[in-house]
Design an enzyme around this catalytic site. Structure first.
Site, mmCIF file in Angstrom:
data_model
loop_
_atom_site.group_PDB
_atom_site.id
_atom_site.type_symbol
_atom_site.label_atom_id
_atom_site.label_comp_id
_atom_site.label_asym_id
_atom_site.label_seq_id
_atom_site.Cartn_x
_atom_site.Cartn_y
_atom_site.Cartn_z
ATOM 1 C CE LYS A 124 -4.220 -1.780 2.121
ATOM 2 N NZ LYS A 124 -5.211 -1.599 3.177
ATOM 3 C CE LYS A 210 -5.444 -8.480 -1.779
ATOM 4 N NZ LYS A 210 -5.517 -8.286 -0.385
ATOM 5 C CE LYS A 213 -13.714 -3.783 0.414
ATOM 6 N NZ LYS A 213 -13.525 -3.433 1.823
HETATM 7 P P1 AMP Z 1 -10.830 -5.764 3.012
HETATM 8 O O1 AMP Z 1 -11.566 -5.600 1.741
HETATM 9 O O2 AMP Z 1 -9.361 -5.546 2.838
HETATM 10 O O3 AMP Z 1 -11.411 -5.006 4.156
HETATM 11 O O4 AMP Z 1 -10.941 -7.323 3.379
HETATM 12 C C1 AMP Z 1 -11.986 -7.858 4.143
HETATM 13 C C2 AMP Z 1 -11.895 -9.372 4.228
HETATM 14 O O5 AMP Z 1 -11.991 -9.948 2.915
HETATM 15 C C3 AMP Z 1 -10.597 -9.897 4.823
HETATM 16 O O6 AMP Z 1 -10.863 -11.032 5.622
HETATM 17 C C4 AMP Z 1 -9.789 -10.291 3.625
HETATM 18 O O7 AMP Z 1 -8.849 -11.313 3.898
HETATM 19 C C5 AMP Z 1 -10.875 -10.798 2.684
HETATM 20 N N1 AMP Z 1 -10.478 -10.643 1.283
HETATM 21 C C6 AMP Z 1 -10.225 -9.488 0.618
HETATM 22 N N2 AMP Z 1 -9.902 -9.736 -0.676
HETATM 23 C C7 AMP Z 1 -9.949 -11.087 -0.833
HETATM 24 C C8 AMP Z 1 -9.721 -11.981 -1.943
HETATM 25 N N3 AMP Z 1 -9.400 -11.522 -3.152
HETATM 26 N N4 AMP Z 1 -9.865 -13.297 -1.727
HETATM 27 C C9 AMP Z 1 -10.218 -13.777 -0.509
HETATM 28 N N5 AMP Z 1 -10.446 -13.007 0.574
HETATM 29 C C10 AMP Z 1 -10.321 -11.677 0.425
#
Ligand code: AMP
Ligand code: TRP
Length: 347
Positions: A124, A210, A213
């Site tokens: 990041k 991966k 967002k």
């Molecule tokens: P965040 O969007 O960073 O707040 O992530 C929220 C949750 O979604 C966390 O538990 C991450 O590990 C999971 N997560 C985010 N992106 C992925 C992805 N591409 N595959 C699997 N889990 C994800």
């Protein structure tokens, strides 16, 4: 009745789960399959706290006019995905001030080089260029505070969060060594809970990175609130390969593995069934099948989301109750840490 859940859960000997998602942009299939779907599946076996981590959302530059709205939307999506208030509490992180306070206490025992070495920080920080705030470096300590305030036993997350939970565990050891005793540890040791399937959902435009967002291309992710036309368009345009037949686990075909995995998880079939069903398919046959499966899996979530968003009084009451429950537990832990660290108590 729901006010009694944490106490009933303790009486029943249930372990506690805590997890959260940042209110930055809409949730996508990675968030759903890697995190929220797992929360829903296990929730009746645990005493659960699911927070919307809005303090984390300001670790990169943010727009104050949309922050509150995004937090409500994520809370509504938790409900829409099936989080059940009979087993779980939903709250907004910034509504419980103990999160910021425990972060400070933990900061003071966190070696700075532990934070500088975090993969997500490094990734990041590169994206932010000149504009890296201290909060971005400190992000994992805030996450540790989220987990430790609730004496969480299990933390269900996607693979990318594993390193942050390891740091949390290292902080528990450090805090307990410095300020606790064997008989009276200050903090409880949490464990990550990472399911193999769906732990790392990949981008639709590049099967080696991966789904995220923050990817500038909207075509790279399917969001939970995407209408059917958008889903169809994204799947139509997604990256594939020229090989005939579809297969899992071929390292030379990451997109194929990812799309088959999405189909498997969202259709609720086993990997073996899907492998057999799709072995002789071409993309022209598979893509419409995947589209229909995604649309049908998201339809009930979208309908429930609309209903929750239509009833603001209900959502407010859910979050008020969640905050009240969270505060009771967080305050006890915070007091325990402050006492162990030697602070005076206000009279
Ligand atoms: P965040 O969007 O960073 O707040 O992530 C929220 C949750 O979604 C966390 O538990 C991450 O590990 C999971 N997560 C985010 N992106 C992925 C992805 N591409 N595959 C699997 N889990 C994800
Ligand atoms: N850092 C997590 C993510 O981006 C979100 C998060 C914040 C979290 N606090 C947490 C996840 C506590 C689990 C437990 O995905």
């Amino acid at each position: 009745m729901t006010a009694l859940i944490p106490f009933l859960a303790i009486l029943m000997g249930k372990q506690r789960v805590l997890s959260g998602v940042q209110p930055t942009g809409n949730l996508h299939l990675g968030n759903y399959l890697g995190a929220i779907r797992n929360w829903v599946e296990i929730q009746d076996q645990y005493d659960n706290f699911f927070c919307v981590v809005d303090l984390h959302a300001i670790t990169v530059p943010h727009d104050p006019t949309v922050l509150a709205g995004n937090s409500y939307a994520i809370a509504a999506l938790y409900l829409a995905c099936g989080i059940d208030l009979a087993h779980s509490n939903i709250f907004i992180q910034s509504h419980v001030s103990a999160h910021a306070e425990l972060t400070w206490l933990l900061n003071c025992i966190t070696p700075i080089n532990w934070l500088q070495g975090m993969i997500q920080f490094k990734e990041k920080a590169v994206k932010q260029g000149e504009n890296v705030g201290t909060g971005l470096l400190d992000y994992p300590v805030l996450m540790a505070a989220d987990i430790l305030l609730y004496d969480a036993d299990k933390v269900p997350v996607g693979e990318d969060q594993k390193q942050h939970i390891e740091l949390t565990r290292d902080l528990v050891i450090r805090m307990n060594d410095k300020f606790g005793t064997k008989k009276a540890p200050v903090l409880k040791m949490p464990e990550p809970m990472i399911r193999k399937d769906g732990a790392r959902v990949m981008s639709l435009t590049d099967g080696t990175s991966k789904m995220s967002k923050s990817d500038p291309s909207e075509l790279s992710r399917i969001e939970l609130l995407d209408p059917p036309e958008a889903i169809a368009k994204k799947i139509k345009k997604c990256k594939t390969d020229p090989a005939r037949g579809l297969e899992f686990d071929n390292p030379d075909r990451p997109e194929c593995n990812n799309l088959l995995t999405l189909y498997t998880l969202l259709s609720g079939q086993t990997k073996e069934t899907v492998a057999a069903e799709c072995a002789d398919m071409g993309w022209g046959q598979f893509k419409p099948l995947l589209t229909e499966t995604v649309v049908e899996a998201l339809r009930p979530i979208q309908e429930k989301y609309a209903a929750v968003m239509d009833d603001r009084a209900y959502l407010d009451s859910v979050l008020r109750q969640g905050r009240e429950q969270a505060e009771v537990i967080a305050t006890v832990t915070l007091d325990r840490v402050k006492t162990a660290m030697g602070f005076s108590t206000p009279v």
